[in-house]
Each structure stands twice: as structure tokens, then as C-alpha cells.
Design a protein around this motif. Structure first.
Motif, PDB file in Angstrom:
ATOM      1  N   ARG A 197      35.215   4.599  61.565  1.00 21.72           N
ATOM      2  CA  ARG A 197      34.818   5.626  62.536  1.00 21.72           C
ATOM      3  C   ARG A 197      35.303   5.289  63.948  1.00 21.72           C
ATOM      4  O   ARG A 197      35.228   4.144  64.393  1.00 21.72           O
ATOM      5  CB  ARG A 197      33.296   5.782  62.532  1.00 21.72           C
ATOM      6  CG  ARG A 197      32.784   6.945  63.400  1.00 21.72           C
ATOM      7  CD  ARG A 197      31.332   7.236  63.091  1.00 21.72           C
ATOM      8  NE  ARG A 197      31.181   7.744  61.730  1.00 21.72           N
ATOM      9  CZ  ARG A 197      31.388   9.017  61.397  1.00 21.72           C
ATOM     10  NH1 ARG A 197      31.747   9.906  62.315  1.00 21.72           N
ATOM     11  NH2 ARG A 197      31.227   9.417  60.146  1.00 21.72           N
ATOM     12  N   SER A 226      36.564   9.285  68.976  1.00 26.24           N
ATOM     13  CA  SER A 226      37.292  10.560  69.078  1.00 26.24           C
ATOM     14  C   SER A 226      38.556  10.505  68.237  1.00 26.24           C
ATOM     15  O   SER A 226      39.087   9.425  67.949  1.00 26.24           O
ATOM     16  CB  SER A 226      37.665  10.865  70.535  1.00 26.24           C
ATOM     17  OG  SER A 226      38.654   9.955  70.995  1.00 26.24           O
ATOM     18  N   ARG A 227      39.025  11.678  67.857  1.00 27.22           N
ATOM     19  CA  ARG A 227      40.275  11.759  67.128  1.00 27.22           C
ATOM     20  C   ARG A 227      41.412  11.313  68.027  1.00 27.22           C
ATOM     21  O   ARG A 227      42.384  10.685  67.567  1.00 27.22           O
ATOM     22  CB  ARG A 227      40.488  13.204  66.647  1.00 27.22           C
ATOM     23  CG  ARG A 227      41.558  13.359  65.577  1.00 27.22           C
ATOM     24  CD  ARG A 227      42.907  13.658  66.163  1.00 27.22           C
ATOM     25  NE  ARG A 227      43.913  13.933  65.142  1.00 27.22           N
ATOM     26  CZ  ARG A 227      45.196  14.075  65.402  1.00 27.22           C
ATOM     27  NH1 ARG A 227      45.640  13.993  66.640  1.00 27.22           N
ATOM     28  NH2 ARG A 227      46.061  14.314  64.423  1.00 27.22           N
ATOM     29  N   GLY A 274      47.630  16.036  60.848  1.00 28.69           N
ATOM     30  CA  GLY A 274      46.400  15.250  60.747  1.00 28.69           C
ATOM     31  C   GLY A 274      46.622  13.850  60.222  1.00 28.69           C
ATOM     32  O   GLY A 274      45.660  13.181  59.820  1.00 28.69           O
ATOM     33  N   GLY A 288      42.386  13.027  60.847  1.00 30.68           N
ATOM     34  CA  GLY A 288      41.612  14.154  61.356  1.00 30.68           C
ATOM     35  C   GLY A 288      42.476  15.275  61.900  1.00 30.68           C
ATOM     36  O   GLY A 288      43.637  15.084  62.247  1.00 30.68           O
ATOM     37  N   TRP A 311      40.768  18.141  67.406  1.00 28.66           N
ATOM     38  CA  TRP A 311      39.350  18.018  67.106  1.00 28.66           C
ATOM     39  C   TRP A 311      38.678  17.228  68.208  1.00 28.66           C
ATOM     40  O   TRP A 311      39.095  16.145  68.586  1.00 28.66           O
ATOM     41  CB  TRP A 311      39.165  17.328  65.754  1.00 28.66           C
ATOM     42  CG  TRP A 311      37.750  16.979  65.425  1.00 28.66           C
ATOM     43  CD1 TRP A 311      37.207  15.739  65.376  1.00 28.66           C
ATOM     44  CD2 TRP A 311      36.698  17.885  65.108  1.00 28.66           C
ATOM     45  NE1 TRP A 311      35.880  15.789  65.044  1.00 28.66           N
ATOM     46  CE2 TRP A 311      35.538  17.115  64.874  1.00 28.66           C
ATOM     47  CE3 TRP A 311      36.612  19.265  65.000  1.00 28.66           C
ATOM     48  CZ2 TRP A 311      34.323  17.686  64.542  1.00 28.66           C
ATOM     49  CZ3 TRP A 311      35.402  19.820  64.663  1.00 28.66           C
ATOM     50  CH2 TRP A 311      34.274  19.051  64.445  1.00 28.66           C
ATOM     51  N   ASP A 326      33.943  13.018  67.065  1.00 23.62           N
ATOM     52  CA  ASP A 326      34.358  11.718  66.546  1.00 23.62           C
ATOM     53  C   ASP A 326      35.197  11.921  65.288  1.00 23.62           C
ATOM     54  O   ASP A 326      35.254  13.006  64.712  1.00 23.62           O
ATOM     55  CB  ASP A 326      33.153  10.819  66.267  1.00 23.62           C
ATOM     56  CG  ASP A 326      32.196  11.433  65.241  1.00 23.62           C
ATOM     57  OD1 ASP A 326      32.477  12.538  64.746  1.00 23.62           O
ATOM     58  OD2 ASP A 326      31.166  10.800  64.951  1.00 23.62           O
ATOM     59  N   SER A 327      35.876  10.872  64.895  1.00 26.55           N
ATOM     60  CA  SER A 327      36.790  10.973  63.765  1.00 26.55           C
ATOM     61  C   SER A 327      36.751   9.676  62.987  1.00 26.55           C
ATOM     62  O   SER A 327      36.218   8.670  63.448  1.00 26.55           O
ATOM     63  CB  SER A 327      38.217  11.256  64.261  1.00 26.55           C
ATOM     64  OG  SER A 327      39.084  11.557  63.193  1.00 26.55           O
ATOM     65  N   GLU A 328      37.306   9.697  61.782  1.00 28.92           N
ATOM     66  CA  GLU A 328      37.364   8.486  60.990  1.00 28.92           C
ATOM     67  C   GLU A 328      38.622   8.479  60.113  1.00 28.92           C
ATOM     68  O   GLU A 328      39.197   9.527  59.836  1.00 28.92           O
ATOM     69  CB  GLU A 328      36.124   8.338  60.114  1.00 28.92           C
ATOM     70  CG  GLU A 328      35.922   9.430  59.089  1.00 28.92           C
ATOM     71  CD  GLU A 328      34.655   9.209  58.271  1.00 28.92           C
ATOM     72  OE1 GLU A 328      34.702   9.486  57.053  1.00 28.92           O
ATOM     73  OE2 GLU A 328      33.644   8.764  58.833  1.00 28.92           O
TER      74      GLU A 328
END
Length: 288
Positions: free
Chosen positions: A192, A195-196, A213, A233, A237, A240-242
Motif C-alpha cells: 500500500r 497515493s497512486r 495502470g 492503479g 486516481w 491511496d493505491s497498492e
């Protein structure tokens, strides 16, 4: 490069890649100064040296990138080409102590010299200097080196520091018991990031391409180009992103089965996924 006049009483030169000044008059004549006087900082000769230093940095980086590309692809490299570029300090820094393999499987060693007539001098695992002059040599990806552990141990004994990440490059070997129709690996999914954008920035800083992505790389694996890809991601976006799954694609974008991925592409894809995952937010405390 020698010292160049830079106004009354001063000379400048590049010392370890940095513009340095010294006095040419008085008791301090010949002594290098800790900082550049204002008159020297604004002198045209100083500006010229700064621009030259920037060019040298870019040239050195370009040499390292090219040697790294030869190594990752394990393509044959003309011995004559190595001999021609060897006198250049930037090329020599990138090439020195890279493991080279000649036409004979016993011709393996750390590159120590390349002569003008196309002869390469290697130090092998027996500590002997051998001389080879084949038409081409390879700079193998470490996953292809059968004696990798021995090379690492011998390099430690010699104090070898490579200009490119070869023998100490993290490697992954493909398991033999993969599901027949599997197309993705999830070992490094779920990392995680706040942010992206931060995840994409990490990918770019590591030298990977961000497209749509995915974070991607291009690897010449045998005779075909393969693209490892990690989902990071949707673009733009805001939350948050993972990290997502890792897959491999051909040049037409078709996803390959894991069984169809070669050893170099496998290792480089896993290396990319692991490097992205390593930058994740790590929770602390008893609920982590």
C-alpha cells in the motif's frame, strides 16, 4: 584536465567532478580553496567547466546504461567494440570487473583490460589472468551464471566493485511446479502507498516505465522481447493505491502463461515487483 586561468590570481579545474579553484598569487599560491570566490563563480571559464562536468555525468550514465542493457539482454558484444571504448574512462568504469564469457565455456572471468588489438584480459575463478580474443563475448545476466555463488565469493575476496549491477543483482529462479495455465504472480501484491502518484513516482525513479495502470520493463529474453508488468492503479486516481499482480506480455500485448516466461524475463519481472513492493507503507504497532 589541467588548471585554467579564471581571472586575476585564480585558476580553476575539475577535481573529482567538481569545479575547484586555487590561488596563483601570494602565500597561498597553489593551494586549493574550500569554496569558489565570487569572482571565480561568475567567470566564463567556471561556467564552461560546470557544463563540461554535467556532460561527463551524462556520458558516464549513458555508458552504464548501455553496459547494463548488454548484460540484461545477454547479447553478443563485439570484442573489437570493447577494445575501442576501453580507453574512455567512463566506459572503463562501467565495464571493469564485469563478468565476461568467451566462445569457450571455460573462458569466464572478471574483465580487467581490453587492448587495442582486441584482446581481453580476464581474471578467472582460479585467480589466473587469461587472455581471450574471440569475435564476440557475452556479459551474462546473473541468473544465467552457473557459478554465481563462487563469483560472488571470489569478488568479495578481490574487493571487486562493479560499475553495473551484475553479480550482486537480485535474482529469482522460476519454480518448476507452476500451474499450467497460470498467468500472474501475486507474491508482491498488496503493497500500500499513500497515493497512486507516489507509487508511479517510485516506479519511474527505479527506471521503470509507467503506462496506463502498469509499471513495465522491456527485457530481451532469448530471441524475443518480453514486458513484465505490475498493476499500480488507474491513472489520475486520487486516493491511496497498492501494488497488484505481476504478469508478462509479448510485444503485441498478449499475456504469457508463466511456463512460457524465460529465465531472464522471470528474474527481471520479480526484481521489479519486489523493488516496488519494498517502498510500501509499513504499519507499526500491535495491529500491524
Amino acid at each position: 584536465m589541467g588548471w585554467l586561468a579564471a581571472g586575476d590570481g585564480y585558476e580553476v579545474a575539475l577535481v573529482e567532478g567538481r569545479v575547484t579553484a586555487r590561488s596563483t598569487a601570494g602565500r597561498s599560491a597553489g593551494r586549493q580553496l574550500k569554496s569558489l570566490p565570487k569572482a571565480v563563480r561568475e567567470h566564463p571559464e567556471t561556467d564552461r567547466l560546470r557544463r563540461f562536468a554535467t556532460w561527463l555525468e551524462r556520458h558516464a550514465a549513458s555508458c552504464r546504461e548501455q553496459v547494463d542493457a548488454w548484460m540484461v539482454s545477454s547479447l553478443p558484444v563485439p570484442t573489437g567494440l570493447l577494445a575501442r571504448v576501453w580507453p574512455d574512462e567512463a566506459w572503463q568504469a562501467a565495464l571493469r570487473d564485469v563478468v565476461v564469457v568467451g566462445e569457450d565455456e571455460d573462458e569466464v572471468g572478471f574483465l580487467r583490460d581490453a587492448t587495442a588489438d582486441g584482446e581481453l584480459r580476464l581474471v578467472n575463478l582460479d585467480g589466473e589472468t587469461i587472455r581471450i580474443s574471440p569475435a564476440t563475448v557475452t556479459l551474462p545476466h546473473p541468473v544465467l551464471l552457473e557459478d554465481l555463488d563462487d563469483l560472488r565469493e571470489f569478488a568479495a575476496e578481490l574487493g571487486v566493485v562493479q560499475g553495473v549491477d551484475q553479480i550482486h543483482r537480485p535474482t529469482w529462479h522460476k519454480p518448476a511446479d507452476l500451474p499450467e495455465k497460470a498467468t500472474e504472480i501475486k507474491d508482491f501484491a498488496g503493497g500500500r502507498f499513500p497515493s497512486r502518484f507516489g507509487l508511479a513516482a517510485r516506479a519511474a525513479s527505479l527506471g521503470y516505465r509507467v503506462s496506463g495502470g502498469y509499471a513495465t520493463a522491456r527485457v530481451l529474453d532469448g530471441e524475443r522481447t518480453v514486458e513484465p508488468a505490475v498493476w499500480i492503479g488507474e491513472p489520475y486516481w486520487g486516493g491511496d493505491s497498492e501494488t497488484g499482480s505481476l504478469c508478462w506480455r509479448d510485444t503485441d500485448g498478449r499475456v504469457l502463461t508463466l511456463g512460457g516466461v524465460g529465465p531472464v524475463a522471470w528474474s527481471e519481472g520479480m526484481r521489479m515487483a519486489a523493488a516496488l513492493y519494498a517502498g510500501r507503507t509499513v504499519e507499526e504497532g500491535k495491529n500491524a
